[in-house]
Design an enzyme around this catalytic site. Structure first.
Site, short mmCIF file in Angstrom:
data_model
loop_
_atom_site.label_atom_id
_atom_site.label_comp_id
_atom_site.label_asym_id
_atom_site.label_seq_id
_atom_site.Cartn_x
_atom_site.Cartn_y
_atom_site.Cartn_z
N GLY B 46 104.95 -48.48 23.73
CA GLY B 46 105.52 -49.86 23.80
C GLY B 46 104.16 -50.66 23.48
N GLU B 47 104.23 -51.82 24.06
CA GLU B 47 103.05 -52.82 23.72
C GLU B 47 102.28 -52.93 25.03
OE1 GLU B 47 102.28 -53.70 20.80
OE2 GLU B 47 100.47 -54.27 21.69
N SER B 48 100.80 -52.25 24.77
CA SER B 48 100.15 -51.88 26.24
C SER B 48 99.88 -53.29 27.02
CB SER B 48 98.88 -51.16 25.81
OG SER B 48 98.12 -51.81 24.84
N CYS B 78 101.14 -42.89 23.42
CA CYS B 78 100.63 -44.20 22.73
C CYS B 78 100.21 -45.12 23.52
CB CYS B 78 101.92 -44.59 21.67
SG CYS B 78 101.01 -45.69 20.73
N ARG B 105 92.42 -48.94 21.01
CA ARG B 105 93.59 -49.54 20.35
C ARG B 105 93.63 -49.46 19.31
NH1 ARG B 105 94.80 -54.82 23.21
NH2 ARG B 105 97.21 -54.27 22.49
N ILE B 134 101.98 -44.83 15.21
CA ILE B 134 102.42 -46.17 15.10
C ILE B 134 101.33 -47.11 15.89
CG2 ILE B 134 104.27 -47.97 15.26
CD1 ILE B 134 106.37 -45.53 15.24
N ARG B 135 100.76 -47.85 14.81
CA ARG B 135 99.61 -48.65 15.44
C ARG B 135 98.93 -47.98 16.56
NH1 ARG B 135 99.53 -54.41 15.17
NH2 ARG B 135 99.33 -54.25 17.54
N HIS B 171 104.22 -40.13 19.19
CA HIS B 171 105.36 -40.14 19.45
C HIS B 171 106.55 -39.08 19.55
CE1 HIS B 171 104.56 -44.33 20.32
NE2 HIS B 171 104.05 -44.62 19.14
N GLU B 173 108.97 -38.39 21.29
CA GLU B 173 110.07 -39.03 21.44
C GLU B 173 110.83 -39.55 20.49
OE1 GLU B 173 107.28 -40.64 22.13
OE2 GLU B 173 107.31 -42.76 22.25
#
Lengths: 296, 199
Positions: B46-48, B78, B105, B134-135, B171, B173
């Protein structure tokens, strides 16, 4: 040597999966971007003008000055999105060249091509596109869109079109799941989509990529409404920075999207938010000034 | 055994889908009291910064730290890896400081630098794991009690374990491969060891 693959559909659509349950906020400068990040936005949309101002100003709306976008990219660590005109693949090339994280091929800007959309498979950067129904969504996905948002009617603060479009998508998927297999070919032809994508949607019981709500969300309750109707997350355009207290409202909408099924929390976060954006009823807008019917 | 998946933001539904395929009872966790009856927790991608904010507002930090210190299994993917770190290279977000690792990050750049590749992972069978970054973050510092499970060609650690805690920069998942989820379930089922007790 191990093969390292970039720009694949998996990493493009996978990025949208990381945004799920989040709020993407429109911002016009670095200061707003930092407020959005602080409020808990999962990404920001870098713009010159928010949709409410584009609507008020009239004229041709184009891609934002790359210097403004870059300034916003430098100011936050969350992903930054920007809009290109529908079919304007050179604006998309420019946005990719400055390293934008996501491109919104958007009906909010004046379309550059009334027939074709950008062929998005050619790009390393992922695209999000608007839709009013399942057919529009699957056509955009076949062009390479890695994320979909319902169009709603941007810059109005009136959630009615976002609701209409989200319900249309969900209804079409439910209909598809109950449809006998031998009717799928005709359904694919009616929706002007490929049988393959239609079959995939039927099997998964959902849109093949992440689907956010957009266009008219102005309050925490609006955002939770869209989530309960099946959205994976929410775009808020003019609704935050055209309101009386953007930081507080942004923070409240972020919480409403996480706790969309908890009315007690929704009640708490809806208190004392100050003035919402001044809305325009979609009904009062002349047909030719509506943004959603552009390029379907 | 019931596994919780932190559901304040991110791809928690993808983790739950894999756990269901493994016939595991799971729970979306948005409030602290929901942690009471889970044997393990996954912090998803997600977005940390968003995860960090929402964990603070709803008082989820301390209960997650307590369950990890009590020996329950916790896995971060992530953004989840960022949250489990001891320190990160930026001032924001504030991590939970549960694993003795330093994390950077967006270590590979922006979205256009996101990638996928096959990865050999210690503790799994010999088949490579299809890893999607991803990023993604990367582990910059690996503490003494931390075991590196996988590295990239240049030696950077992207999967680590410290006793009952594990973190991956990629990821699992987003794939159909259930092996790392199974690995985590085995950790969750093992007798409580407590954070930092080694592997």
């Amino acid at each position: 040597m191990v093969d390292v693959l970039t720009g694949t559909f998996t990493v493009k659509s996978g990025h949208a999966q990381m945004l799920k349950g989040g709020v993407i906020m429109d911002v016009v400068n670095a200061e707003q971007a930092m407020i959005a990040q602080e409020a808990g936005a999962v990404a920001v949309m870098a713009l010159e003008r928010v949709p409410a101002d584009i609507r008020a100003d009239g004229g041709v709306a184009r891609m934002t000055d790359p210097a403004i976008i870059q300034n916003i990219m430098d100011s936050v660590s969350i992903p930054v999105m920007a809009k290109c005109r529908i079919g304007h693949f050179v604006e998309a090339q420019v946005l990719e060249a400055i390293g934008i994280d996501y491109i919104d091929e958007s009906e909010v800007l004046t379309p550059a091509d009334e027939v074709h959309h950008v062929w998005k498979h050619d790009f390393q950067v992922p695209f999000v596109c608007g839709c009013r129904d399942l057919g529009e969504a699957l056509r955009r996905i076949s062009e390479g869109a890695a994320m979909i948002r319902t169009k709603g009617e941007a810059g109005t603060g009136d959630v009615v079109e976002a609701v209409r479009h989200m319900r249309a998508v969900q209804d079409a998927i439910r209909k598809l799941q109950n449809m006998p297999e031998d009717e799928l070919v005709v359904e694919a032809r009616n929706l002007a989509v490929s049988l393959e994508l239609l079959t995939q949607t039927r099997e998964e019981g959902r849109m093949p990529v992440v689907n956010f709500a957009a266009g008219g969300v102005a309050t925490p309750a609006d955002a939770a409404l869209m989530m309960q109707l099946g959205a994976d997350g929410v775009f808020v355009g003019s609704g935050i920075f055209k309101s009386g207290d953007p930081a507080q409202r942004g923070y409240a909408i972020v919480q409403a999207v996480t706790h969309y099924n908890d009315p007690k929390i929704l009640a708490d976060v809806s208190k004392d938010l100050g003035e919402p954006m001044v809305g325009i009823s979609t009904r009062s807008i002349p047909q030719e000034e509506l943004l959603a019917p552009r390029s379907i | 055994m019931r596994i919780g998946v932190l559901a304040v933001q991110g791809d928690f539904a993808e983790h739950i889908a894999i756990l269901r395929r493994l016939n595991v009872d799971c729970l979306e966790v948005r409030l602290p009291e929901q942690l009471d009856d889970v044997s393990g927790l996954i912090i998803p991608g997600g977005e940390s910064t968003t995860l960090s904010r929402l964990m603070s507002i709803y008082n989820l930090r301390e209960p997650v730290q307590d369950m990890a210190r009590a020996g329950k299994a916790v896995w971060g993917t992530c953004a989840g890896m960022i949250m489990l770190a001891h320190e990160i290279t930026e001032a924001d977000p504030v991590p939970l400081q549960l694993m003795d690792i330093g994390v950077r990050r967006n270590a590979f750049g922006r979205q256009i630098d996101s990638f996928e590749q096959e990865l050999d992972i210690a503790g799994l069978d010999s088949r490579p794991f299809h890893a999607i970054f991803i990023r993604a973050p990367v582990v910059m510092r690996v503490g003494d009690k931390v075991k590196t499970l996988a590295t990239l060609a240049d030696g950077q650690a992207v999967a680590v374990r410290q006793g009952n805690l594990m973190a991956t920069a990629f990821h699992p998942e987003l794939t159909r491969d259930t092996r790392l989820h199974q690995y985590f379930l085995d950790l969750a089922a093992a007798p409580a060891g407590g954070a930092g007790r080694g592997s």
